[in-house]
Motif scaffolding. Sequence first.
Motif, PDB file in Angstrom:
ATOM      1  N   ARG A  96      14.170  21.242  22.487  1.00 29.73           N
ATOM      2  CA  ARG A  96      15.323  20.345  22.325  1.00 29.73           C
ATOM      3  C   ARG A  96      15.259  19.152  23.277  1.00 29.73           C
ATOM      4  O   ARG A  96      16.046  18.216  23.151  1.00 29.73           O
ATOM      5  N   GLY A  97      14.354  19.223  24.266  1.00 25.52           N
ATOM      6  CA  GLY A  97      14.244  18.134  25.226  1.00 25.52           C
ATOM      7  C   GLY A  97      15.448  17.997  26.117  1.00 25.52           C
ATOM      8  O   GLY A  97      15.928  16.893  26.375  1.00 25.52           O
ATOM      9  N   GLU A  98      15.945  19.156  26.636  1.00 27.88           N
ATOM     10  CA  GLU A  98      17.177  19.146  27.409  1.00 27.88           C
ATOM     11  C   GLU A  98      16.995  19.773  28.787  1.00 27.88           C
ATOM     12  O   GLU A  98      16.071  20.532  29.035  1.00 27.88           O
ATOM     13  N   GLU A  99      17.942  19.447  29.645  1.00 29.31           N
ATOM     14  CA  GLU A  99      18.065  20.105  30.933  1.00 29.31           C
ATOM     15  C   GLU A  99      19.011  21.289  30.768  1.00 29.31           C
ATOM     16  O   GLU A  99      20.062  21.159  30.145  1.00 29.31           O
ATOM     17  N   VAL A 100      18.641  22.447  31.322  1.00 37.08           N
ATOM     18  CA  VAL A 100      19.461  23.635  31.170  1.00 37.08           C
ATOM     19  C   VAL A 100      19.595  24.345  32.510  1.00 37.08           C
ATOM     20  O   VAL A 100      18.662  24.393  33.304  1.00 37.08           O
TER      21      VAL A 100
ATOM     22  N   ALA B  38      13.898  19.836  31.006  1.00 36.22           N
ATOM     23  CA  ALA B  38      12.956  19.627  29.906  1.00 36.22           C
ATOM     24  C   ALA B  38      13.285  18.367  29.130  1.00 36.22           C
ATOM     25  O   ALA B  38      12.879  18.224  27.970  1.00 36.22           O
ATOM     26  N   ARG B  39      14.026  17.449  29.772  1.00 36.45           N
ATOM     27  CA  ARG B  39      14.343  16.197  29.090  1.00 36.45           C
ATOM     28  C   ARG B  39      13.079  15.377  28.894  1.00 36.45           C
ATOM     29  O   ARG B  39      12.255  15.268  29.799  1.00 36.45           O
ATOM     30  N   ARG B  40      12.963  14.803  27.730  1.00 35.48           N
ATOM     31  CA  ARG B  40      11.765  13.987  27.433  1.00 35.48           C
ATOM     32  C   ARG B  40      11.754  12.770  28.352  1.00 35.48           C
ATOM     33  O   ARG B  40      12.725  12.040  28.459  1.00 35.48           O
ATOM     34  N   GLY B  41      10.637  12.583  29.034  1.00 33.79           N
ATOM     35  CA  GLY B  41      10.507  11.447  29.938  1.00 33.79           C
ATOM     36  C   GLY B  41      11.082  11.677  31.308  1.00 33.79           C
ATOM     37  O   GLY B  41      11.081  10.788  32.142  1.00 33.79           O
TER      38      GLY B  41
ATOM     39  N   PHE C 122      12.810  27.187  23.939  1.00 39.00           N
ATOM     40  CA  PHE C 122      13.938  26.686  23.151  1.00 39.00           C
ATOM     41  C   PHE C 122      14.435  25.349  23.699  1.00 39.00           C
ATOM     42  O   PHE C 122      14.586  24.376  22.945  1.00 39.00           O
ATOM     43  N   PHE C 123      14.675  25.273  25.001  1.00 41.99           N
ATOM     44  CA  PHE C 123      15.253  24.048  25.550  1.00 41.99           C
ATOM     45  C   PHE C 123      14.205  22.957  25.735  1.00 41.99           C
ATOM     46  O   PHE C 123      14.544  21.768  25.687  1.00 41.99           O
TER      47      PHE C 123
ATOM     48  N   MET D  64      23.870  25.729  29.399  1.00 45.69           N
ATOM     49  CA  MET D  64      23.933  26.811  30.378  1.00 45.69           C
ATOM     50  C   MET D  64      23.470  28.120  29.763  1.00 45.69           C
ATOM     51  O   MET D  64      23.711  28.380  28.584  1.00 45.69           O
ATOM     52  N   ILE D  65      22.808  28.923  30.579  1.00 43.39           N
ATOM     53  CA  ILE D  65      22.330  30.249  30.213  1.00 43.39           C
ATOM     54  C   ILE D  65      22.858  31.228  31.249  1.00 43.39           C
ATOM     55  O   ILE D  65      22.977  30.901  32.429  1.00 43.39           O
ATOM     56  N   GLU D  66      23.131  32.452  30.818  1.00 40.29           N
ATOM     57  CA  GLU D  66      23.337  33.538  31.762  1.00 40.29           C
ATOM     58  C   GLU D  66      22.964  34.848  31.093  1.00 40.29           C
ATOM     59  O   GLU D  66      22.807  34.912  29.862  1.00 40.29           O
TER      60      GLU D  66
END
Length: 270
Positions: free
Chosen positions: A78-82, A266-269, A74-75, A53-55
């Motif tokens: 990392r290959g993540e959902e944010v 930004a998850r890979r795949g 950044f995310f 999470m971002i704010e």
Amino acid sequence: MTTELTDAELLDAFHRQIRLSGREDEPAPGIVRDTDGPVARRYPQEPGTSYCMIESPRGLGDDPDHWIRRQVDFFTGRGEEVEWKTYSYDEPADLTERLARAGFVAEDREALLLGEVEGLIHDVELPPGVQLRQVDSDHDLGRVDELMRTIWGPGRDDGALTREMRADPEALDVVVVEESPEGPVLCAAWLRYSPGTDFASMWGGSTLPQWRRKGLYRATVAYRAQLARDRGFRFMRLDTTPDSRPILTRLGLRHVADTTPYVLDARRGA
């Protein structure tokens, strides 16, 4: 006797005590909380094991797109959902448009409700044979996870309440409504405390479909408000969906702002 605050005063207290002090998301095991310029971030030490999470409670300064791009990079790395959690009063005023241009997608808007704990304490009659109680055993917390899977489907935060309770039992109270300790949980809700502030916050409140409109959720609201009052907290905070909002506003909570998650996957795949 205390004087009732206006909506603007309630929102100001929330903004100062919770958002500006970094209390929007309380610490949890395995979670990193840091800042990148004006951006506050939350993400797991091990990518993909919890939500990110971002704010930006202080705004984004003279070059908002610079800070947005940094979070995308950044995310993505990392290959993540944010989720970028936005509030309707955030600066710049066109923050959500800038996020959309950067690839973030808006999800359902929720209402930020604030109010006095005292106004939420009331008598609620439960259906015959149904009881409400606090839980803290791994067995009961596992039953809460099962309820959440039944209603919402599998989630990556399975066991999160158990880990949170083990890490700091004083920061969290979990309540369930049930017919039997060995049967299914009919409704589950929890209460988080922000020590050093006037605020506690309510989360969860999921109820099995066949048990809705029978007072179960309202009973958890009253019970959690009493717990908060007994520990000296004056105000309650909730982010609520359209389904719960009418119940809570009738009880005295006030709709002071809206909050909308903007999600970058930004998850890979993905």
